[in-house]
Design a protein around this motif. Structure first.
Motif, PDB file in Angstrom:
ATOM      1  N   TRP A  44      47.001  34.566  46.709  1.00 14.62           N
ATOM      2  CA  TRP A  44      45.375  34.078  46.947  1.00 14.62           C
ATOM      3  C   TRP A  44      44.853  35.022  45.620  1.00 14.62           C
ATOM      4  N   ARG A  45      45.529  34.743  44.369  1.00  9.69           N
ATOM      5  CA  ARG A  45      44.871  35.423  43.052  1.00  9.69           C
ATOM      6  C   ARG A  45      44.966  34.164  42.128  1.00  9.69           C
ATOM      7  N   ASP A  46      43.805  34.224  41.308  1.00  7.53           N
ATOM      8  CA  ASP A  46      43.748  33.077  40.541  1.00  7.53           C
ATOM      9  C   ASP A  46      43.795  33.318  39.037  1.00  7.53           C
ATOM     10  N   GLU A  47      44.207  34.480  38.674  1.00  8.39           N
ATOM     11  CA  GLU A  47      44.505  35.031  37.229  1.00  8.39           C
ATOM     12  C   GLU A  47      45.281  33.898  36.314  1.00  8.39           C
ATOM     13  N   ASP A  48      46.247  33.287  36.687  1.00  7.12           N
ATOM     14  CA  ASP A  48      47.068  32.390  36.039  1.00  7.12           C
ATOM     15  C   ASP A  48      46.282  30.950  35.929  1.00  7.12           C
ATOM     16  N   GLN A  49      45.338  30.555  37.045  1.00  2.06           N
ATOM     17  CA  GLN A  49      44.742  29.644  36.836  1.00  2.06           C
ATOM     18  C   GLN A  49      43.560  29.754  35.958  1.00  2.06           C
ATOM     19  N   ILE A  50      42.918  30.971  36.157  1.00  5.90           N
ATOM     20  CA  ILE A  50      41.965  31.277  35.140  1.00  5.90           C
ATOM     21  C   ILE A  50      42.449  31.095  33.821  1.00  5.90           C
ATOM     22  N   ASP A  51      43.671  31.667  33.461  1.00 12.79           N
ATOM     23  CA  ASP A  51      44.161  31.727  32.022  1.00 12.79           C
ATOM     24  C   ASP A  51      44.115  30.219  31.511  1.00 12.79           C
ATOM     25  N   TRP A  52      44.887  29.293  32.640  1.00 12.41           N
ATOM     26  CA  TRP A  52      45.044  27.719  32.148  1.00 12.41           C
ATOM     27  C   TRP A  52      43.829  27.140  31.898  1.00 12.41           C
ATOM     28  N   LEU A  53      42.692  27.516  32.686  1.00  8.48           N
ATOM     29  CA  LEU A  53      41.597  27.019  32.339  1.00  8.48           C
ATOM     30  C   LEU A  53      40.885  27.410  31.116  1.00  8.48           C
ATOM     31  N   GLU A  54      40.869  28.606  30.920  1.00  5.57           N
ATOM     32  CA  GLU A  54      40.221  29.301  29.724  1.00  5.57           C
ATOM     33  C   GLU A  54      40.979  28.703  28.292  1.00  5.57           C
ATOM     34  N   ASN A  55      42.206  28.477  28.536  1.00  5.58           N
ATOM     35  CA  ASN A  55      43.111  28.223  27.466  1.00  5.58           C
ATOM     36  C   ASN A  55      42.656  26.510  27.187  1.00  5.58           C
TER      37      ASN A  55
END
Length: 480
Positions: A96-107
């Motif tokens: 329930w942490r979204d760091e990877d999803q944030i990285d993908w979106l910002e990339n």
């Protein structure tokens, strides 16, 4: 003090799979895009629905498949380790942490704003951050609402006060409840009943209609009900929950049913449908009603808002509440938006390729119970209600060689619904162990309107369960 204002070509409200797909495609086209998210980037599917629920279900499916093979079963017992199942579920939900999803979106090049987004008039979105700062976003071309849906809690006396589980609590619980009452026998209800029963929970399912999975062919619900009962689940059809009581919202839950029975459980799960997340979205600023689904045209443009600048993709438009359909809608909506930005009117041929026709023609769905229940297109009842001249063709999947190799006592059924006038398939349903992967062939046949005569040349490999396709065609031709 004036509110800060930022301008983008497209503003997206919601960073679930549909919103992420919109952002990715918008930026790829060379336009700027801002994405607003108030919870976790990745949305319901990643953390409280598709991924964690399937992670809970997969171990039981594997154990069931192993137990069906005599050579494995003879070697000893195959059991689940509840702690390891929950640990695996946690990993699939990224804890329930979204760091990877944030990285993908910002990339992708999109700009992420964390906070609650609300419409504030034509092409405007106000974002209130967690620090109570407010930013106004202005869209040059479009605002896309991808805010999704939430579990709908029916108006049953005492239910809300009982702190019921929804899909969120049921897919993220950190311990196995001793007992669970499930209100609703649709996809969410039967999947989570299967998952928790497999981990040792005593489960009761209450379904007001006379069958489980009422949106699918009747035999699908019947086979899933039989499987649940064999697991020890108490399946009560034609039974509704009429009232609920839980002392101070904690401790055991008591339910009284329409058949006069009383049920006591450690937890109660509500699985009776979804509601759109539009109640606090500012839709009233553009003439819409808070809490309503956003009605859209075939290109996912909201049809009640003048100017053609507002789009809605995913659950929030109510067309097809499935993650893959929401992503598909995102692709179609962006393609249509780009055509409009480039000055081409999207109406009629050849622009029909931008319409999200699959939402009504061929939306596929797999229910990951054991056995799987998978369907695409129309049921026989739906097709007949549409006035089509149709015929249903059924076949026992257990009769094909691939099923025998899969394991002993394979039980499953397949149905094609065929439009007799056009000689094409308009619906398909498969129920059986591990048949989810069969569904895409049916989806292609229906979406592509492949003539029955051509399907004879799509030869299934032997010995696979896909051989059921040949047997269905033979049955349709009167050759069996």
């Amino acid at each position: 003090m004036d509110m800060p204002v930022d301008t983008f070509d497209v503003v997206v409200i919601g960073a679930g799979p549909p919103g992420e797909n919109v952002a990715d495609r918008v930026v790829r086209s060379g336009m700027s895009c801002a994405v607003v998210e108030s919870e976790l980037v990745g949305g319901e599917c990643s953390y409280w629905a598709c991924m964690p629920s399937k992670a809970l279900l997969r171990p039981w499916a594997a154990v069931s498949a192993a137990r069906a093979v005599p050579a494995v079963a003879a070697a000893g017992s195959v059991d689940l380790d509840a702690a390891k199942v929950l640990e695996s579920r946690n990993a699939f939900a990224s804890n329930w942490r979204d760091e990877d999803q944030i990285d993908w979106l910002e990339n992708t090049g999109a700009v992420l704003l964390r906070g609650h987004g609300r419409l504030a008039g034509e092409r405007r979105v106000e974002v209130a951050s967690r620090e109570a700062e407010v930013v106004e976003l202005v869209a040059n071309h479009a605002v896309v609402v991808a805010s999704g849906s939430r579990a709908s809690i029916p108006d049953i006396p005492g239910l809300k006060a009982a702190n019921p589980w929804t899909n969120r609590e049921a897919t993220s619980a950190d311990k196995v409840p001793e007992s669970l009452a499930v209100i609703g026998g649709g996809a969410v209800g039967v999947e989570l009943a299967t998952a928790w029963s497999a981990l040792g929970t005593r489960v009761t399912v209450l379904e007001p209609s006379e069958r489980l999975l009422p949106a699918m062919e009747p035999f699908a619900g019947a086979l899933v009900a039989e499987s649940l009962q064999n697991m020890g689940v108490d399946v009560r059809l034609g039974t509704a929950a009429e009232s609920v009581d839980r002392d101070s919202g904690i401790g055991p839950v008591r339910l009284w049913t329409s058949t006069g029975d009383e049920i006591t459980a450690a937890e109660v799960l509500v699985a009776t449908g979804r509601a759109p997340r539009t109640d606090d979205l500012g839709v009233e600023t553009v003439g819409l009603t808070p809490g309503d689904w956003l009605s859209v045209d075939e290109t996912c443009r909201v049809d009640q808002v003048p100017g053609g600048w507002l789009y809605a993709v995913g659950d929030v438009n109510g067309r097809a509440l499935l993650t893959h359909q929401g992503k598909y809608q995102a692709r179609q909506a962006v393609a249509a938006l780009l055509a409009r930005v480039n000055g081409t009117e999207v109406a009629g041929e050849p622009w029909s390729r931008y319409a999200a026709t699959a939402d009504t023609i061929a939306p596929p769905q797999v229910i990951f119970t054991t056995p799987n229940a998978a369907a695409v297109g129309q049921t026989l009842e739906q097709a007949e209600s549409s006035g089509w001249s149709v015929r249903a063709v059924d076949y026992d999947i257990g009769e094909v060689a691939g099923a025998a190799l899969h394991g002993r006592d394979y039980e499953g059924r397949a149905r094609l619904v065929i439009d007799e006038d056009r000689q094409v398939i308009v619906g398909a349903t498969f129920v059986g162990p591990d048949i989810g992967e069969l569904l895409h062939a049916a989806t292609i046949a229906i979406a592509g309107e492949v003539p029955i005569d051509r399907l004879w040349h799509a030869v299934p490999a032997f010995p696979t369960i896909s051989e059921v396709w040949l047997r269905l065609l033979e049955t349709y031709a009167g050759m069996s």
